[in-house]
Design an enzyme around this catalytic site. Structure first.
Site, PDB file in Angstrom:
ATOM      1  N   SER A  45      -7.999   6.407  11.904  1.00  0.00           N
ATOM      2  CA  SER A  45      -7.885   5.078  11.581  1.00  0.00           C
ATOM      3  C   SER A  45      -8.459   4.324  12.360  1.00  0.00           C
ATOM      4  CB  SER A  45      -6.421   4.758  11.474  1.00  0.00           C
ATOM      5  OG  SER A  45      -5.948   3.510  10.676  1.00  0.00           O
ATOM      6  N   ASP A  99      -4.998   6.646  -0.401  1.00  0.00           N
ATOM      7  CA  ASP A  99      -4.904   5.825   0.829  1.00  0.00           C
ATOM      8  C   ASP A  99      -4.991   4.423   0.432  1.00  0.00           C
ATOM      9  OD1 ASP A  99      -5.085   4.546   3.400  1.00  0.00           O
ATOM     10  OD2 ASP A  99      -6.144   6.222   4.067  1.00  0.00           O
ATOM     11  N   HIS A 134      -2.418   7.394   4.020  1.00  0.00           N
ATOM     12  CA  HIS A 134      -3.370   7.237   5.146  1.00  0.00           C
ATOM     13  C   HIS A 134      -2.863   8.339   6.411  1.00  0.00           C
ATOM     14  CE1 HIS A 134      -5.962   4.587   7.235  1.00  0.00           C
ATOM     15  NE2 HIS A 134      -5.219   4.233   8.260  1.00  0.00           N
TER      16      HIS A 134
HETATM   17  C1  MLT Z   1      -8.716  -1.169  11.202  1.00  0.00           C
HETATM   18  O1  MLT Z   1      -8.208  -1.929  11.266  1.00  0.00           O
HETATM   19  O2  MLT Z   1      -9.365  -0.430  11.859  1.00  0.00           O
HETATM   20  C2  MLT Z   1      -8.434  -0.263   9.889  1.00  0.00           C
HETATM   21  O3  MLT Z   1      -8.079  -1.309   8.838  1.00  0.00           O
HETATM   22  C3  MLT Z   1      -7.347   0.938  10.087  1.00  0.00           C
HETATM   23  C4  MLT Z   1      -6.104   0.254  10.548  1.00  0.00           C
HETATM   24  O4  MLT Z   1      -6.030   0.232  11.849  1.00  0.00           O
HETATM   25  O5  MLT Z   1      -5.087  -0.001   9.901  1.00  0.00           O
END
Ligand code: MLT
Length: 207
Positions: free
Chosen positions: A107, A158, A189
């Protein structure tokens, strides 16, 4: 940059031929989150796991965001260079070869692994990006990622990563010559068993 500038865990490997892993957690995680995953993916690898130095209401991240899915390129660039500078110091201290260092990011951690490849390609040899998205819409410099491998694993349900982002990120990395493998699973996710199995197989040394 001093090695103390990111809280981190380092676990030495047990087989020098296994690639050292750089573990990069997701939003709200910490330096302990991905240790078990790293060990599962490559049991004899050294593990280097920093804690994101940005707090979003107490949730740790590797760069700040303006809103979910909305990013400030200057902030992303600045934090990427800071992590790359720290990695140079950490690689020297722990005797890790940057050309073999393999990021495993989830992520937000996958996203900074991608920007490390785009902006500071010499810091990594390869990257496994779990649920990555495009946070910096900037192609890698031609040739900058030649000989480097990247694995992009996404979930087709996701709600955080827009559907076209995997192909767009793959194209940004291929512009630099990276050998990119991109796969999607019927998943959200969160990681699923096929993510783990695919990453394990991709990391396994080729005979
Ligand atoms: C981010 O902010 O890097 C992406 O949206 C993934 C997350 O942290 O949710």
């Amino acid at each position: 940059m001093p090695i103390s500038s990111y809280h981190h865990v380092f676990q030495p490997g047990t087989d020098a031929s296994a690639p050292p892993l750089l573990l990069l957690h997701g939003t709200g995680g910490d330096e302990h989150d991905l240790l078990r995953l790293g060990h599962t993916l490559s049991p004899s690898s050294a593990l280097l796991s920093p804690r994101g130095d940005v707090s979003e209401g107490g949730a740790r991240r590797f760069f700040a965001r303006l809103a979910e899915g909305v990013f400030d390129p200057a902030e992303v660039t600045r934090r990427t260079h800071a992590l790359a500078d720290w990695l140079a110091a950490a690689s020297a201290k722990y005797s890790l070869d940057p050309a073999r260092l393999t990021a495993v990011g989830f992520s937000n951690g996958a996203n900074i692994a991608a920007t490390l490849l785009l902006l500071r390609p010499a810091t990594l040899g390869a990257a496994v990006m779990l649920r990555p998205m495009v946070v910096l819409d900037q192609p890698a410099a031609p040739g900058s990622l030649a000989g480097k491998r990247a694995l992009l694993l996404n979930g087709s349900f996701d709600p955080i990563v827009p559907a076209d982002h995997q192909a767009r990120l793959a194209a940004l990395l291929r512009a630099g010559g990276a050998d990119v493998t991109a796969q999607s699973f019927p998943a959200s996710h969160n990681l699923t068993p096929p993510d783990i199995a695919t990453a394990q197989a991709w990391l396994r040394p080729k005979p």
